[in-house]
Write a protein that holds these residues in place. Structure first.
Motif, PDB file in Angstrom:
ATOM      1  N   ILE A  80      33.532 -50.929   9.353  1.00 10.25           N
ATOM      2  CA  ILE A  80      34.462 -49.967   8.786  1.00 10.25           C
ATOM      3  C   ILE A  80      34.031 -49.645   7.361  1.00 10.25           C
ATOM      4  O   ILE A  80      33.820 -50.557   6.552  1.00 10.25           O
ATOM      5  N   ILE A  81      33.900 -48.352   7.060  1.00  9.09           N
ATOM      6  CA  ILE A  81      33.609 -47.909   5.700  1.00  9.09           C
ATOM      7  C   ILE A  81      34.804 -47.087   5.217  1.00  9.09           C
ATOM      8  O   ILE A  81      35.070 -46.004   5.742  1.00  9.09           O
ATOM      9  N   PRO A  82      35.546 -47.610   4.234  1.00 10.84           N
ATOM     10  CA  PRO A  82      36.703 -46.883   3.718  1.00 10.84           C
ATOM     11  C   PRO A  82      36.297 -45.642   2.917  1.00 10.84           C
ATOM     12  O   PRO A  82      35.326 -45.678   2.160  1.00 10.84           O
ATOM     13  N   VAL A  83      37.052 -44.566   3.112  1.00  6.57           N
ATOM     14  CA  VAL A  83      36.876 -43.361   2.306  1.00  6.57           C
ATOM     15  C   VAL A  83      38.233 -43.088   1.654  1.00  6.57           C
ATOM     16  O   VAL A  83      39.161 -42.586   2.291  1.00  6.57           O
ATOM     17  N   ASN A  84      38.326 -43.503   0.391  1.00  2.00           N
ATOM     18  CA  ASN A  84      39.553 -43.368  -0.380  1.00  2.00           C
ATOM     19  C   ASN A  84      39.158 -43.351  -1.852  1.00  2.00           C
ATOM     20  O   ASN A  84      38.702 -44.372  -2.384  1.00  2.00           O
ATOM     21  N   PRO A  85      39.316 -42.209  -2.529  1.00  4.02           N
ATOM     22  CA  PRO A  85      38.887 -42.114  -3.925  1.00  4.02           C
ATOM     23  C   PRO A  85      39.716 -42.969  -4.885  1.00  4.02           C
ATOM     24  O   PRO A  85      39.323 -43.147  -6.039  1.00  4.02           O
ATOM     25  N   ASN A  86      40.824 -43.529  -4.412  1.00  4.53           N
ATOM     26  CA  ASN A  86      41.704 -44.303  -5.287  1.00  4.53           C
ATOM     27  C   ASN A  86      41.583 -45.814  -5.108  1.00  4.53           C
ATOM     28  O   ASN A  86      42.408 -46.562  -5.623  1.00  4.53           O
ATOM     29  N   ALA A  87      40.580 -46.256  -4.360  1.00  2.00           N
ATOM     30  CA  ALA A  87      40.404 -47.695  -4.129  1.00  2.00           C
ATOM     31  C   ALA A  87      38.940 -48.078  -4.314  1.00  2.00           C
ATOM     32  O   ALA A  87      38.043 -47.300  -3.990  1.00  2.00           O
ATOM     33  N   ASP A  88      38.706 -49.262  -4.858  1.00  6.19           N
ATOM     34  CA  ASP A  88      37.338 -49.768  -5.019  1.00  6.19           C
ATOM     35  C   ASP A  88      36.827 -50.411  -3.740  1.00  6.19           C
ATOM     36  O   ASP A  88      35.666 -50.252  -3.378  1.00  6.19           O
ATOM     37  N   SER A  89      37.709 -51.164  -3.070  1.00  5.73           N
ATOM     38  CA  SER A  89      37.335 -51.778  -1.803  1.00  5.73           C
ATOM     39  C   SER A  89      38.584 -51.974  -0.956  1.00  5.73           C
ATOM     40  O   SER A  89      39.692 -52.137  -1.484  1.00  5.73           O
ATOM     41  N   ILE A  90      38.381 -51.935   0.360  1.00  2.00           N
ATOM     42  CA  ILE A  90      39.453 -52.138   1.327  1.00  2.00           C
ATOM     43  C   ILE A  90      38.846 -52.919   2.493  1.00  2.00           C
ATOM     44  O   ILE A  90      37.730 -52.629   2.924  1.00  2.00           O
ATOM     45  N   LEU A  91      39.570 -53.898   2.985  1.00  5.88           N
ATOM     46  CA  LEU A  91      39.111 -54.719   4.109  1.00  5.88           C
ATOM     47  C   LEU A  91      37.751 -55.366   3.835  1.00  5.88           C
ATOM     48  O   LEU A  91      36.925 -55.521   4.733  1.00  5.88           O
ATOM     49  N   GLY A  92      37.510 -55.691   2.562  1.00 11.11           N
ATOM     50  CA  GLY A  92      36.262 -56.349   2.192  1.00 11.11           C
ATOM     51  C   GLY A  92      35.056 -55.431   2.131  1.00 11.11           C
ATOM     52  O   GLY A  92      33.930 -55.897   1.981  1.00 11.11           O
ATOM     53  N   GLU A  93      35.268 -54.130   2.238  1.00 10.63           N
ATOM     54  CA  GLU A  93      34.170 -53.149   2.211  1.00 10.63           C
ATOM     55  C   GLU A  93      34.337 -52.222   1.011  1.00 10.63           C
ATOM     56  O   GLU A  93      35.457 -51.846   0.662  1.00 10.63           O
TER      57      GLU A  93
END
Length: 144
Positions: free
Chosen positions: A48-61
């Motif tokens: 999973i690669i998160p795409v969210n401009p407001n977060a540095d990392s999500i779910l360890g990615e």
């Protein structure tokens, strides 16, 4: 002619051939549907690669501000955005060479389907990827 999702067999093939899923609109809040669905898909063996401009990392990615910022190949783009925001996502998904775009349950846009289709992407709309994966690949993703 109105859009129709691929057959169940074709959806199964898309899931089997997808290893890396970029999730546009993935929230960093564990109580959000996008987080729960992505966490479940990650547990089933998908990257999973998160795409969210407001977060540095999500779910360890590491999280990226947009699809075009991801420095590796993406097989499938899963979208947790409102329907009216999905045409731009389809354009980016085609530009990065993804194979498919998946609009989550309740998300449907004919223009998005046209853009993605012209870009050579398979299109699934108004379906939950976690539910489909659980039905079609109940024993987890087979490792190639």
């Amino acid at each position: 002619m109105a859009f129709q999702n691929p057959s169940r067999e074709e959806i199964k093939r898309i899931l089997e051939q997808s290893n890396t899923i970029a999730v546009v609109g993935l929230s960093d809040k564990p109580e959000r549907t996008s987080y729960m669905v992505s966490e479940a898909m990650q547990a089933k063996g998908y990257r999973i690669i998160p795409v969210n401009p407001n977060a540095d990392s999500i779910l360890g990615e590491k999280s990226y501000p947009s699809l075009k910022d991801i420095p590796e190949k993406v097989d499938l783009v899963n979208v947790f955005r409102r329907s009216e925001h999905t045409p731009e996502v389809a354009e980016e998904a085609a530009a990065i060479g993804a194979s498919a775009i998946w609009l989550q349950l309740g998300v449907y846009n004919e223009v998005t389907a046209e853009i993605a289709g012209r870009g050579g992407l398979q299109v699934i709309m108004d379906r939950c990827i976690k539910v489909e994966d659980s039905i079609l690949l109940p024993h987890g993703k087979s490792k190639k």
